[in-house]
Enzyme design. Structure first.
Site, PDB file in Angstrom:
ATOM      1  N   ASN A  13     -15.204  -1.257   8.103  1.00 48.87           N
ATOM      2  CA  ASN A  13     -14.465  -1.996   7.518  1.00 48.87           C
ATOM      3  C   ASN A  13     -13.886  -1.590   6.727  1.00 48.87           C
ATOM      4  O   ASN A  13     -14.198  -3.109   6.242  1.00 48.87           O
ATOM      5  CB  ASN A  13     -13.113  -3.074   8.982  1.00 48.87           C
ATOM      6  CG  ASN A  13     -12.205  -3.063   8.263  1.00 48.87           C
ATOM      7  OD1 ASN A  13     -11.174  -2.240   7.453  1.00 48.87           O
ATOM      8  ND2 ASN A  13     -11.386  -4.454   8.717  1.00 48.87           N
ATOM      9  N   HIS A  98      -6.756  -5.022  15.032  1.00 55.26           N
ATOM     10  CA  HIS A  98      -7.323  -6.136  13.783  1.00 55.26           C
ATOM     11  C   HIS A  98      -7.105  -7.718  13.470  1.00 55.26           C
ATOM     12  O   HIS A  98      -5.818  -8.145  13.638  1.00 55.26           O
ATOM     13  CB  HIS A  98      -7.702  -5.173  12.894  1.00 55.26           C
ATOM     14  CG  HIS A  98      -9.037  -6.203  12.065  1.00 55.26           C
ATOM     15  ND1 HIS A  98      -8.291  -7.754  11.454  1.00 55.26           N
ATOM     16  CD2 HIS A  98      -9.882  -6.259  11.887  1.00 55.26           C
ATOM     17  CE1 HIS A  98      -9.791  -8.241  10.317  1.00 55.26           C
ATOM     18  NE2 HIS A  98     -10.985  -7.000  11.048  1.00 55.26           N
ATOM     19  N   GLU A 100      -5.560  -9.258  11.371  1.00 49.24           N
ATOM     20  CA  GLU A 100      -5.194  -9.419  10.041  1.00 49.24           C
ATOM     21  C   GLU A 100      -3.954  -8.304   9.971  1.00 49.24           C
ATOM     22  O   GLU A 100      -3.261  -9.218   9.711  1.00 49.24           O
ATOM     23  CB  GLU A 100      -6.365  -8.692   8.815  1.00 49.24           C
ATOM     24  CG  GLU A 100      -7.219  -9.481   8.580  1.00 49.24           C
ATOM     25  CD  GLU A 100      -8.216  -9.065   7.758  1.00 49.24           C
ATOM     26  OE1 GLU A 100      -9.612  -9.562   6.990  1.00 49.24           O
ATOM     27  OE2 GLU A 100      -7.677  -7.381   7.444  1.00 49.24           O
ATOM     28  N   GLY A 176     -13.883 -13.331   7.184  1.00 49.59           N
ATOM     29  CA  GLY A 176     -14.363 -13.189   5.899  1.00 49.59           C
ATOM     30  C   GLY A 176     -14.481 -14.827   5.510  1.00 49.59           C
ATOM     31  O   GLY A 176     -14.113 -15.336   3.984  1.00 49.59           O
ATOM     32  N   SER A 216     -17.967 -11.788   9.751  1.00 54.20           N
ATOM     33  CA  SER A 216     -19.323 -12.623   8.680  1.00 54.20           C
ATOM     34  C   SER A 216     -20.943 -11.964   8.787  1.00 54.20           C
ATOM     35  O   SER A 216     -21.531 -12.933   8.793  1.00 54.20           O
ATOM     36  CB  SER A 216     -19.115 -14.329   8.517  1.00 54.20           C
ATOM     37  OG  SER A 216     -17.962 -14.642   7.425  1.00 54.20           O
TER      38      SER A 216
END
Length: 256
Positions: A13, A98, A100, A176, A216
């Site tokens: 991604n 997703h 986000e 992240g 991560s």
């Protein structure tokens, strides 16, 4: 991993990264080095403006995916991309839901369901993202949260279509942040996800569905994650921006 011989998936991604030149440099570097598609599905989910550019340069074993799309075929939705536009750009996959998109752009479980229907209608393979917030994990509500997300996402989806959906479990607190669920924790949660799919559709569908881990993922933990019984691959953000890392992830997927 993959006791039932599900083909593993490594999906990058790229989020809102890479210029045209950077995207071209990446795909030319990895094209001939990724494993055969029959052994590993290697996917780049790129910004929509780069989709056709990458599709035109994709090799035999790389495929391109979109990061989002609208559920309508067309309309007055400035800034959005329709399923038809994603399809005509040549993308074969699309990320749906997703975290986000949910957090920053008001994506809901209901719009996720609409987008899942649209992807299936237009024969674009959906990568359905689900995941819990840190407070939901700490209060023991992970399973309830994921079960609810799955119930709404798969509403009125036919079993034959559900079997083709790729699910990506991404604990929101691990995206992240540098934090990651332990391989065992990730696998236990993904087992619960598979059990929920079984409850919705039966054993045949639940054993066919690929479920990825995201959050991560790095080159130093990919193998411990893929070694787990129910993890069928990874959806990888920042670490996938480096072509050498991407190749390492696809190589690791061959080992299990």
């Amino acid at each position: 991993m993959n006791m039932n011989k599900r083909i593993p998936v490594i999906a990058a991604n790229w989020k809102m990264y890479k210029t045209k030149d950077e995207a071209l440099a990446f795909i030319f570097q990895v094209n001939e080095l990724v494993p055969a598609r029959s052994k590993v599905e290697s996917i780049i989910c790129a910004p929509s403006i780069l989709l056709n550019l990458l599709v035109k340069r994709e090799g035999e074993n790389i495929r391109i995916g979109a990061q989002n799309m609208h559920y309508m075929d067309e309309g007055a939705f400035t800034g959005e991309n329709s399923p038809l536009q994603v399809k005509t750009a040549g993308a074969e996959y699309v990320l749906i839901g997703h975290s986000e998109r949910r957090s920053y752009f008001n994506e809901t479980d209901e719009t996720v369901n609409k987008k899942l229907h649209a992807a299936i209608k237009h024969e674009i393979t959906p990568i359905l993202c689900i995941g819990e917030q840190l407070d939901e994990r700490e209060s023991g509500r992970t399973k309830a949260v994921l079960d609810h997300q799955l119930e709404i996402a798969f509403k009125d989806i036919h079993p034959a279509d559900a079997a083709k959906v790729i699910i990506a479990y991404e604990p929101v607190w691990a995206i992240g942040t540098g934090k990651t669920a332990t391989p065992e924790m990730a696998n236990d949660t993904i087992k619960d996800v598979r059990e929920k799919v079984k409850a919705l559709y039966g054993a045949e569908v639940s054993e066919a569905v690929r479920i990825l881990y995201g959050g991560s993922v790095k080159t130093d933990n990919i193998r411990s994650l893929l070694a787990q019984s129910d993890i069928d691959g990874a959806l990888i953000g920042g670490a996938s921006l480096d072509p050498n890392n991407f190749l390492e992830f696809t190589k690791a997927a061959l080992e299990f």
